[in-house]
Design an enzyme around this catalytic site. Structure first.
Site, PDB file in Angstrom:
ATOM      1  N   ASP A  16      -0.633  32.724   3.685  1.00 60.93           N
ATOM      2  CA  ASP A  16       0.884  32.283   3.398  1.00 60.93           C
ATOM      3  C   ASP A  16       1.675  31.650   2.141  1.00 60.93           C
ATOM      4  OD1 ASP A  16       2.746  30.096   3.693  1.00 60.93           O
ATOM      5  OD2 ASP A  16       0.810  27.377   4.036  1.00 60.93           O
ATOM      6  N   CYS A  54      -0.026  17.231   4.509  1.00 58.23           N
ATOM      7  CA  CYS A  54       0.021  18.842   6.006  1.00 58.23           C
ATOM      8  C   CYS A  54      -1.490  18.779   4.483  1.00 58.23           C
ATOM      9  CB  CYS A  54       0.482  19.221   6.170  1.00 58.23           C
ATOM     10  SG  CYS A  54       2.003  18.961   6.778  1.00 58.23           S
ATOM     11  N   LYS A 103      11.941  26.163   1.013  1.00 61.62           N
ATOM     12  CA  LYS A 103      11.342  25.575  -0.120  1.00 61.62           C
ATOM     13  C   LYS A 103      12.370  26.546  -0.696  1.00 61.62           C
ATOM     14  CE  LYS A 103       7.341  24.896   2.269  1.00 61.62           C
ATOM     15  NZ  LYS A 103       7.528  22.902   2.269  1.00 61.62           N
ATOM     16  N   GLN A 155       4.638  28.312  -0.263  1.00 64.04           N
ATOM     17  CA  GLN A 155       4.383  28.324  -1.852  1.00 64.04           C
ATOM     18  C   GLN A 155       4.597  29.032  -2.684  1.00 64.04           C
ATOM     19  OE1 GLN A 155       5.505  24.383  -2.011  1.00 64.04           O
ATOM     20  NE2 GLN A 155       4.857  23.850  -0.278  1.00 64.04           N
ATOM     21  N   HIS A 202      -2.774  25.010   3.910  1.00 61.49           N
ATOM     22  CA  HIS A 202      -1.779  23.330   5.229  1.00 61.49           C
ATOM     23  C   HIS A 202      -2.082  23.713   6.114  1.00 61.49           C
ATOM     24  CE1 HIS A 202       2.610  22.554   6.844  1.00 61.49           C
ATOM     25  NE2 HIS A 202       2.270  21.739   5.546  1.00 61.49           N
TER      26      HIS A 202
END
Length: 409
Positions: free
Chosen positions: A198, A364, A224, A201, A121
């Site tokens: 990251d 993104c 999220k 997700q 991302h």
């Protein structure tokens, strides 16, 4: 998991959009919020609204207890050693920028290497581009396999003794790929590099144990994972956070302020300048309670079943290209696709007319779009409140989309 009962806990899902029952398939962008989270935020504002840490009155104490209680819930959720390793942020983007600006700019130098993937991302790409520009470090990329997965052989070949930082997404927001973070971290550490994850997700779908993963930094967002927008967290190993300087200065993060010199609070508060996102933190704590009650393992199993069903049904439609692994067990709840000769935005527009919400665009992740040799894609992303009936509606909508544009052209 009783999906019908779970869905009833999400007020927004019980409505019609454009004359059809809503099918929400855009959870990778933001998840919907259960009534437990909505009530937790509402109750704070109705009953406990006050600033934290500063006041000795009852409302201030209750607000502080709830805010810091949420920090402890996050610590347990990712199995950090102490609350000193949990910094509240506005989300994953802020968390990664904090690491880049504070740790990256201070510790990387000319000749050093930063290694990331094509699937990142922009929030886990642009900060490292800036660090490379600021420090003279070199930005490198792991190659991807044909299905978008990472090979550990490629990881070993790309990381060198000059590599000082490796930054990888836990789960791709486009391909749904679940990356082998623990193994990558081990290879990074063997070469003396720091591992940044990251988990935007990853946190909504996977059990995270930062001690087992042995990552050095990890960021995620509340919105999220059934929590509110504008709140997230950064995990960092204590010995690294202690050496890092704050990047925001002002109230709350200070210990002593003189005319010409100031000193900072201890961890984690030295990184939390200003009035914090109190209601957001409380809402995130409620979201963690909700997810743990259902069980992350149950959620991932449900998503794998939905992914398998989606891949099977969509593959039967002529002219559809599906990106990412063909095996459902290799991906989280994301299926990204294109219909030949139909722009993804047109696909999303027709589906919206049927009450089906999907995402269209570059997500993104423009370098990944270039790697896929497309300008944009459509993306269906599902979560614990979705069912096979939702997938059936999606497939029916895609068939209608094809028929509509066949008639037009």
């Amino acid at each position: 998991m009783n999906i019908k009962e779970i869905k009833q806990l999400f007020p927004i899902l019980n409505q019609e959009v454009n004359g059809h029952p809503l099918v929400y398939l855009d959870s990778a962008a933001t998840s919907q919020k259960p009534i437990q989270v909505i009530d937790a935020i509402s109750n704070y504002y109705r009953l406990d609204n006050s600033n934290v840490h500063r006041g000795v009155h009852t409302l201030g104490t209750r607000a502080t207890d709830a805010y810091e209680g949420a920090r402890e819930k996050i610590r347990k959720f990712i199995n950090a050693k102490s609350i000193e390793e949990i910094v509240f942020t506005r989300g994953t983007t802020t968390a990664l920028n904090l690491v880049a600006s504070s740790y990256g700019n201070a510790n990387l130098h000319e000749g050093d290497e930063i290694v990331i993937t094509y699937m990142e991302h922009h929030s886990n790409l642009i900060p490292w581009q800036q660090v490379a520009k600021n420090t003279g470090a070199t930005l490198k990329y792991f190659p991807l396999q044909e299905d978008g997965t990472l090979s550990l052989d490629d990881v070993r070949a790309t990381i060198t003794p000059n590599t000082k930082l490796v930054a990888v997404t836990m789960v791709s927001n486009v391909l749904g790929v679940m990356n082998p973070i623990k193994e990558i971290a081990k290879i990074a550490h063997e070469n003396g590099a720091v591992m940044v994850v990251d988990a935007a997700q990853g946190a909504p779908h996977l059990k995270i144990d930062v001690q087992d993963l042995d990552c050095d930094f990890l960021g995620f967002s509340g919105h999220k994972m059934c929590g509110p927008t504008g709140i997230g967290a950064l995990y960092g190993k204590k010995h690294l956070l202690e050496k890092m300087e704050p990047i925001e200065f002002g109230g709350e993060m200070i210990d002593f302020v003189g005319l010409y010199e100031s000193s900072w609070k201890e961890l984690p508060w030295k990184f939390e300048g200003g009035t914090p996102i109190i209601a957001g933190a409380i809402g995130l704590g409620a979201a963690i309670d909700f997810l743990q009650e259902i069980g992350l393992d149950n959620i991932l199993e449900h998503e794998h079943k939905l992914a398998a069903y989606t891949l099977e049904r969509m593959s039967a439609i002529e002219g559809i290209s599906i990106y990412g692994p063909k095996e459902a067990e290799k991906r989280a709840g994301v299926v990204t696709f294109n219909i030949s000769d139909v722009h993804p935005h047109d696909v999303a527009t027709v589906l919206d007319a049927e009450g089906i919400a999907v995402r269209a665009g570059h997500h993104c992740a423009q370098p990944l779009m270039k790697w896929l040799d497309v300008s944009a894609t459509a993306r269906a992303s599902f979560y614990l409140y979705n069912s096979e009936e939702d997938i059936d509606r999606l497939v029916e909508g895609l068939v209608k989309t094809k028929e509509y544009f066949s008639d037009v052209f």
